[in-house]
Design a protein around this motif. Structure first.
Motif, mmCIF file in Angstrom:
data_model
loop_
_atom_site.group_PDB
_atom_site.id
_atom_site.type_symbol
_atom_site.label_atom_id
_atom_site.label_comp_id
_atom_site.label_asym_id
_atom_site.label_seq_id
_atom_site.Cartn_x
_atom_site.Cartn_y
_atom_site.Cartn_z
ATOM 1 N N THR A 114 0.592 -1.142 -0.186
ATOM 2 C CA THR A 114 -0.032 -0.003 -0.150
ATOM 3 C C THR A 114 1.092 1.618 0.106
ATOM 4 O OG1 THR A 114 0.087 -0.286 2.090
ATOM 5 C CG2 THR A 114 -1.944 -1.093 0.682
ATOM 6 N N LEU A 115 0.189 2.080 -0.593
ATOM 7 C CA LEU A 115 1.063 3.967 -0.416
ATOM 8 C C LEU A 115 0.296 4.635 0.403
ATOM 9 C CD1 LEU A 115 1.240 4.757 -4.477
ATOM 10 C CD2 LEU A 115 3.351 3.645 -2.455
ATOM 11 N N PRO A 116 1.538 5.336 1.304
ATOM 12 C CA PRO A 116 0.748 5.843 2.370
ATOM 13 C C PRO A 116 -0.148 6.654 1.870
ATOM 14 C CG PRO A 116 3.607 5.765 2.155
ATOM 15 C CD PRO A 116 2.986 5.257 0.836
ATOM 16 N N PRO A 117 -1.121 7.982 1.849
ATOM 17 C CA PRO A 117 -2.592 8.522 1.714
ATOM 18 C C PRO A 117 -1.498 9.901 1.300
ATOM 19 C CG PRO A 117 -2.096 8.502 3.979
ATOM 20 C CD PRO A 117 -1.616 6.842 3.508
ATOM 21 N N SER A 118 -1.598 10.638 0.126
ATOM 22 C CA SER A 118 -1.018 11.421 -0.138
ATOM 23 C C SER A 118 -2.407 13.471 0.211
ATOM 24 C CB SER A 118 -0.338 12.062 -1.511
ATOM 25 O OG SER A 118 -2.229 11.260 -2.511
ATOM 26 N N GLN A 119 -3.977 12.661 0.403
ATOM 27 C CA GLN A 119 -4.255 13.978 0.770
ATOM 28 C C GLN A 119 -3.862 14.844 1.607
ATOM 29 O OE1 GLN A 119 -5.281 10.838 1.134
ATOM 30 N NE2 GLN A 119 -6.438 9.903 2.472
ATOM 31 N N THR A 128 7.138 18.206 1.426
ATOM 32 C CA THR A 128 5.324 18.506 2.171
ATOM 33 C C THR A 128 5.067 19.383 2.146
ATOM 34 O OG1 THR A 128 6.199 16.168 2.633
ATOM 35 C CG2 THR A 128 4.053 16.827 3.337
ATOM 36 N N LEU A 129 3.933 19.558 1.098
ATOM 37 C CA LEU A 129 3.375 20.991 1.469
ATOM 38 C C LEU A 129 2.388 20.420 1.633
ATOM 39 C CD1 LEU A 129 4.949 22.779 -1.929
ATOM 40 C CD2 LEU A 129 5.689 22.825 0.540
ATOM 41 N N GLY A 130 1.270 21.180 2.471
ATOM 42 C CA GLY A 130 0.169 20.533 2.135
ATOM 43 C C GLY A 130 -0.562 19.396 2.840
ATOM 44 N N GLY A 131 1.053 18.515 2.959
ATOM 45 C CA GLY A 131 -0.223 16.939 2.903
ATOM 46 C C GLY A 131 0.753 15.967 1.869
ATOM 47 N N GLU A 132 1.514 17.133 0.987
ATOM 48 C CA GLU A 132 1.183 16.204 -0.559
ATOM 49 C C GLU A 132 3.415 15.945 -0.640
ATOM 50 O OE1 GLU A 132 0.241 14.742 -3.601
ATOM 51 O OE2 GLU A 132 -1.179 16.222 -3.913
ATOM 52 N N LYS A 133 3.065 15.315 -1.098
ATOM 53 C CA LYS A 133 4.437 15.012 -1.483
ATOM 54 C C LYS A 133 4.646 15.258 -2.213
ATOM 55 C CE LYS A 133 6.214 11.002 1.149
ATOM 56 N NZ LYS A 133 5.265 10.241 1.847
ATOM 57 N N LEU A 152 12.330 22.461 -10.114
ATOM 58 C CA LEU A 152 10.991 22.540 -10.512
ATOM 59 C C LEU A 152 10.470 21.283 -9.237
ATOM 60 C CD1 LEU A 152 8.504 22.957 -12.276
ATOM 61 C CD2 LEU A 152 9.259 20.955 -13.979
ATOM 62 N N LEU A 153 8.728 21.291 -8.550
ATOM 63 C CA LEU A 153 8.274 20.652 -8.184
ATOM 64 C C LEU A 153 7.300 20.326 -8.507
ATOM 65 C CD1 LEU A 153 8.675 23.111 -4.748
ATOM 66 C CD2 LEU A 153 10.466 21.550 -5.447
ATOM 67 N N ILE A 154 7.016 18.486 -7.922
ATOM 68 C CA ILE A 154 6.106 17.730 -9.093
ATOM 69 C C ILE A 154 5.469 17.176 -8.584
ATOM 70 C CG2 ILE A 154 6.853 17.974 -11.382
ATOM 71 C CD1 ILE A 154 7.214 14.791 -11.206
ATOM 72 N N PRO A 155 4.150 16.553 -7.958
ATOM 73 C CA PRO A 155 3.819 15.641 -7.208
ATOM 74 C C PRO A 155 3.467 14.878 -8.223
ATOM 75 C CG PRO A 155 1.792 16.792 -7.626
ATOM 76 C CD PRO A 155 3.049 17.810 -8.445
ATOM 77 N N ALA A 156 3.117 13.435 -7.954
ATOM 78 C CA ALA A 156 2.033 11.718 -8.583
ATOM 79 C C ALA A 156 1.813 11.307 -8.133
ATOM 80 C CB ALA A 156 4.699 11.192 -8.367
ATOM 81 N N ASP A 157 1.079 10.504 -9.331
ATOM 82 C CA ASP A 157 0.628 9.720 -8.407
ATOM 83 C C ASP A 157 0.992 8.207 -8.081
ATOM 84 O OD1 ASP A 157 -2.040 10.975 -9.499
ATOM 85 O OD2 ASP A 157 -1.851 10.164 -11.098
ATOM 86 N N GLN A 158 2.478 8.004 -8.262
ATOM 87 C CA GLN A 158 3.087 6.601 -7.437
ATOM 88 C C GLN A 158 4.191 7.519 -7.091
ATOM 89 O OE1 GLN A 158 2.822 7.001 -11.035
ATOM 90 N NE2 GLN A 158 1.385 5.703 -11.166
ATOM 91 N N MET A 159 4.500 6.702 -5.808
ATOM 92 C CA MET A 159 5.798 6.675 -4.840
ATOM 93 C C MET A 159 6.902 7.037 -5.827
ATOM 94 S SD MET A 159 6.269 6.893 -1.685
ATOM 95 C CE MET A 159 4.762 6.466 -0.746
#
Length: 562
Positions: A98-103, A327-332, A312-319
């Motif tokens: 399982t992946l840690p929650p990103s929300q 970590t910005l606002g709970g999002e990697k 550049l900072l990007i969030p991703a669906d995958q780890m």
């Protein structure tokens, strides 16, 4: 409910059977939601320069995530030097990966812009959240970065995309035997583009390949002196309508090549290197950020405040492993840099965005078929009753050689070359036809065990290098996770054998769900009995497990079929 959730709910409702009239009404409703979202994005983008010109905060970068800390075996395990368990044995109950929650966590306190109070009456026009962007001070933010903080000076054309990587020599294929299946290469070779199709186009380089793209005329700054220049640069691009002009020209080419979100980012980096070779990395990274944001991604421009390097900072669906992140606002948000830039050791600054502006897409790192110009490399893999031969596109290899590390399942679910896979499946089906599933499974198992040479990534590549399936047919050596991906794919797609991709500490393996009484090591999962079938345990058959894992609960990375 936010816009994302409304759109998702709408998409799910699309699968509910309805009458023609209801369906039309729903389609109209869904289209309105999408139109409203596009207008919402336009409003955000129209005020993005104000955000860039607002408050920037520093954040301490987090150390890269490690995929595993257990070393892989330096020598390939062999049943001749160990005592595999052959009597019926139950493994401990497996666990699902399982992946840690990103929300955003429920306790995160994020300040949102407020409407004017009675003491400060509003104008007659409706209140807009974007009239005066009010920054969010996230819990992990540190010092405010002054607008005059320096950006790294012009270095004379610092590239955003690395030159062609040095990759190990590929497998040199032997000439196939006379009775080996012939390969129809005419279906694989692409037709050459006619000269007239190049009118109004210019050739850029992408990982050594010549890619023709439409000529587009626009300007960027050639260097940025301070943080506040990022806002000025955004306005310069806006004034030229670069988003519409450039993206309308580049998007069809990116779609034609089959680029996923991450490779689209790399393509834009290569385009900026080609278009503005004398510009420094900061304005080129800023232009890439501008285009990605207009493509709908929640990409963020940032700065390493000690060195002045643009990031550049990007969030991703995958780890993503092996990359520094914030970590910005709970999002990697993973940190992408120009070649040679190390963001560790420096605080990272980025501009504050209102919560409502944080509605962009994450990057989907999985690949679903690439369509690059063909450079043929022949392969032949032979063991037992199986002989696989064909051609692999050598042009794909540099593109994915330094691809960010993901979970093994994400590599297994990605596809580089659909035609090559179809060819492999056809060959396996033809050569193992007529065998029962247990015998065919063991034939394929021992083919993967002995048809490839073994080496750990560190020993062969010098770094952790998970393979996409196609890479096994290019490089002369592979390791356990590479073999497990190759094996499990063919088990299901060629033999129709249900299976699971398994992870033990320091080792990737597999299991199969087969009928009949198979002696050996197995476990029960959701009412099915799975037997260990390890493509790296040389000489083993289905049901035999490396002794050190007989008492270890495996982690299930992927189940086929899904």
């Amino acid at each position: 409910m936010d816009i994302k959730k409304i759109c998702l709910a709408g998409a799910l409702l699309g699968f509910v059977p309805v009458s023609a009239q209801e369906s039309q009404s729903f389609q109209e409703f869904r289209q309105k939601i999408l139109d409203d979202y596009q207008e919402f994005r336009k409003t955000i983008l129209a005020h993005y320069a104000d955000f860039l010109n607002g408050t920037w905060h520093e954040y301490e970068p987090m150390m890269p995530l490690e995929k595993t800390q257990t070393p892989k075996p330096m020598r390939v395990p062999d049943v001749k030097v160990s005592k595999p368990v052959t009597v019926p044995t139950n493994l401990p109950k497996p666990v699902l990966a399982t992946l840690p929650p990103s929300q955003i966590p429920p306790d995160a306190q994020i300040e949102e812009p407020q409407p004017p109070s009675e003491e400060s009456p509003a104008d007659d026009k409706p209140v807009s959240l974007f009239d005066v962007p009010k920054p969010i001070v996230l819990p992990e933010a540190k010092d405010v970065v002054p607008p005059g903080i320096k950006v790294k000076p012009d270095l004379g054309g610092t590239p955003l995309l690395a030159a062609l990587p040095d990759i190990p020599r590929p497998v040199i294929a032997d000439e196939p035997e006379d009775d080996a299946p012939a390969v129809d290469e005419t279906e694989i070779k692409p037709a050459e583009a006619p000269e007239e199709s190049r009118v109004g186009k210019e050739p850029m380089k992408f990982y050594g390949m010549e890619i023709w793209v439409p000529e587009v005329d626009f300007k960027i700054m050639y260097s940025l002196g301070k943080v506040s220049d990022f806002a000025r640069h955004w306005k310069l691009l806006d004034e030229q309508d670069v988003a519409d002009v450039a993206l309308s020209s580049l998007r069809p080419k990116m779609n034609e090549l089959g680029l996923n979100d991450y490779l689209a980012y790399e393509f834009l980096c290569a385009y900026m290197d080609f278009k503005f070779p004398e510009a420094s990395s900061a304005p080129k990274m800023s232009a890439v950020h501008y285009l990605l944001t207009h493509m709908g991604y929640d990409a963020r421009i940032a700065l390493a405040t000690k060195t002045g390097d643009p990031l550049l900072l990007i969030p991703a669906d995958q780890m993503i492993y092996g990359k520094v992140y914030l970590t910005l606002g709970g999002e990697k948000f993973y940190v992408l840099t120009a070649p040679g830039v190390n963001p560790m050791g420096s605080p990272i600054a980025t501009c504050d965005l209102p919560k409502v502006a944080n509605q962009g897409k994450r990057f989907d790192m999985r690949i679903n078929g690439l369509n690059f110009p063909m450079k043929e490399h022949k392969f032949n893999v032979d063991y037992g009753k199986l002989h696989l031969s064909g051609v692999v596109n050598e042009n794909l290899m540099p593109v994915v050689y330094r691809y960010p590390q993901m979970d093994t399942a994400d590599f297994a679910e990605s596809v580089l070359d659909k035609k090559l896979r179809e060819n492999l499946v056809t060959q396996v089906k033809e050569q193992l036809s007529g065998m029962d599933k247990v015998d065919a499974t063991n034939e394929l198992l021992q083919f993967v065990q002995s048809g490839f040479s073994y080496a750990t990534d560190d020993a062969f590549h010098g770094f952790e290098k998970p393979y996409f399936l196609e890479e096994n047919l290019f490089y002369p050596k592979n390791d356990c996770e590479d073999r497990a991906i190759f094996y499990t794919y063919l088990l299901w797609n060629a033999l129709g054998v249900e299976n699971q991709l398994l992870c033990f500490p320091g080792h990737e393996s597999a299991s199969v769900a087969l009928p009949g009484d198979i002696k050996g090591v197995s476990y029960d999962h959701e009412g099915k009995r799975y037997y260990i079938s390890d493509p790296t345990y040389i000489g083993s058959r289905t049901g035999q497990c490396m002794p050190q894992y007989v008492t270890t609960a495996p982690k299930i990375d992927l189940t086929l079929p899904k």
